[in-house]
Design a protein around this motif. Structure first.
Motif, PDB file in Angstrom:
ATOM      1  N   LYS A  19       9.207  23.939  22.753  1.00  0.00           N
ATOM      2  CA  LYS A  19       9.104  24.907  21.661  1.00  0.00           C
ATOM      3  C   LYS A  19       8.587  26.227  22.206  1.00  0.00           C
ATOM      4  N   LEU A  20       8.739  27.278  21.408  1.00  0.00           N
ATOM      5  CA  LEU A  20       8.201  28.579  21.795  1.00  0.00           C
ATOM      6  C   LEU A  20       6.679  28.504  21.895  1.00  0.00           C
ATOM      7  N   ARG A  21       6.118  29.360  22.733  1.00  0.00           N
ATOM      8  CA  ARG A  21       4.687  29.257  23.044  1.00  0.00           C
ATOM      9  C   ARG A  21       3.818  29.349  21.797  1.00  0.00           C
ATOM     10  N   ARG A  22       4.088  30.336  20.940  1.00  0.00           N
ATOM     11  CA  ARG A  22       3.244  30.504  19.759  1.00  0.00           C
ATOM     12  C   ARG A  22       3.463  29.379  18.747  1.00  0.00           C
ATOM     13  N   ARG A  23       4.617  28.717  18.817  1.00  0.00           N
ATOM     14  CA  ARG A  23       4.817  27.538  17.968  1.00  0.00           C
ATOM     15  C   ARG A  23       4.006  26.358  18.510  1.00  0.00           C
ATOM     16  N   GLU A  25       1.245  26.590  20.103  1.00  0.00           N
ATOM     17  CA  GLU A  25      -0.161  26.880  19.813  1.00  0.00           C
ATOM     18  C   GLU A  25      -0.483  26.809  18.325  1.00  0.00           C
ATOM     19  N   GLY A  26       0.558  26.667  17.493  1.00  0.00           N
ATOM     20  CA  GLY A  26       0.341  26.608  16.045  1.00  0.00           C
ATOM     21  C   GLY A  26      -0.036  27.944  15.451  1.00  0.00           C
ATOM     22  N   VAL A 157       1.696  35.230   5.178  1.00  0.00           N
ATOM     23  CA  VAL A 157       0.489  34.404   5.136  1.00  0.00           C
ATOM     24  C   VAL A 157       0.251  33.662   6.441  1.00  0.00           C
ATOM     25  N   GLY A 158       1.205  33.715   7.373  1.00  0.00           N
ATOM     26  CA  GLY A 158       1.040  32.989   8.629  1.00  0.00           C
ATOM     27  C   GLY A 158       1.156  31.493   8.424  1.00  0.00           C
ATOM     28  N   CYS A 159       0.241  30.741   9.003  1.00  0.00           N
ATOM     29  CA  CYS A 159       0.268  29.279   8.903  1.00  0.00           C
ATOM     30  C   CYS A 159      -0.725  28.750   7.872  1.00  0.00           C
TER      31      CYS A 159
END
Length: 305
Positions: A19-23, A25-26, A157-159
């Motif tokens: 997965k992509l890095r920021r994915r 990292e959540g 809202v982000g996550c």
């Protein structure tokens, strides 16, 4: 020995893509981001603006951003760490502070692009949804100017989970009352009952002015005075009482509308007196080790005697 079926074969691992890095990292929901950033081709590269709301351990951060192929650009930013300038020095992460931060970023942006006089927003905080229709389009402002349309932004809202009464929607309401055109409804505001499908604006207004904090202060002071002094130490230090919270937040809203511009930057002068120690040479390091050995040997010899 039981037979175990191989669930992940060699073909699976040969085609596996991380997965992509920021994915990983959540930190980024790319399904959400794609829908917030993708623009119609007939809009000729006009960006979609986003109201980005994030919470740290101590503060609220609100930004107006848009995306380019090499990254995001920020048009305006405000944090609740700036609220002491406007008279609020305690409770910088609650619902009322989120509302103030949203109001600040909205007024700051409209001042920057020259729309602050055209769209003043909702000066009387009544927690009602403001909207109007022009042609076939719905705008979330009192009235649309003939020459200049309102600045539209979409909530990012982000996550964070978008539960009813979440502080994110406090920042949204503050930005909407500040004059931004942000599509929203009352279904996630405090005071909305999902069963009866009714919205109590007075409950939401109480949250905006810190009524829930005042109620808890009074309750804790009566039930456990020691815990009250520990939990609300900063309120006691600044002589803020539960009865004066609404008046305090009204003054903060007025101060934000008077001057939403960011504070002037302070000149930074580095401390040049500090200097890193020069690294020891190989010979100096060996001599230092030998001196320690000699000192230890001498100490052992004294003990034997």
């Amino acid at each position: 020995m039981a037979f175990t079926k191989v669930q992940k074969s060699k073909a699976y691992f040969s085609r596996y893509q991380v997965k992509l890095r920021r994915r990983r990292e959540g930190r980024t929901d790319y399904r959400q981001r794609k829908r917030l950033c993708t623009q119609d081709k007939n809009k000729y590269q006009s960006p979609k603006y986003r109201l980005v709301v994030r919470f740290t351990n101590r503060y609220v951060i609100c930004q107006i951003a848009y995306s380019l192929i090499d990254g995001d650009r920020i048009l305006a930013q405000a944090t609740s760490a700036e609220l002491p300038r406007y008279g609020l020095s305690v409770g910088l992460k609650n619902y009322a502070a989120a509302y103030c931060t949203g109001l600040l970023v909205a007024r700051r942006l409209l001042q920057k692009i020259g729309l602050d006089d055209v769209y003043e927003g909702n000066t009387e905080v009544d927690a009602q949804i403001v909207s109007c229709e022009v042609g076939k389009k719905k705008y979330y402002v009192d009235e649309v100017d003939e020459d200049k349309r309102p600045f539209r932004a979409l909530l990012d809202v982000g996550c964070r989970p978008t539960t009813t009464g979440c502080r994110i929607f406090g920042a949204l309401k503050g930005a909407a009352d500040g004059g931004l055109d942000i599509p929203h409804s009352e279904k996630r505001f405090p005071g909305y009952d999902r069963d009866s499908k009714e919205y109590d604006a007075d409950t939401h207004r109480e949250r905006i002015f810190g009524g829930h904090v005042g109620e808890y202060m009074e309750y804790l002071e009566e039930e456990d005075n020691a815990k009250f002094k520990e939990q609300f130490a900063s309120y006691i230090e600044n002589e803020i009482e539960a009865d004066g919270l609404e008046e305090l937040y009204e003054g903060v809203h007025e101060n934000i509308r008077e001057d939403p511009s960011p504070a002037p930057k302070k000149d930074f002068t580095p401390d040049k007196s500090f200097k890193c120690k020069a690294k020891l040479t190989h010979a100096e390091r060996k001599a230092r080790v030998q001196a320690k050995k000699d000192a230890k040997n001498a100490e052992l010899a004294d003990d034997d005697e």
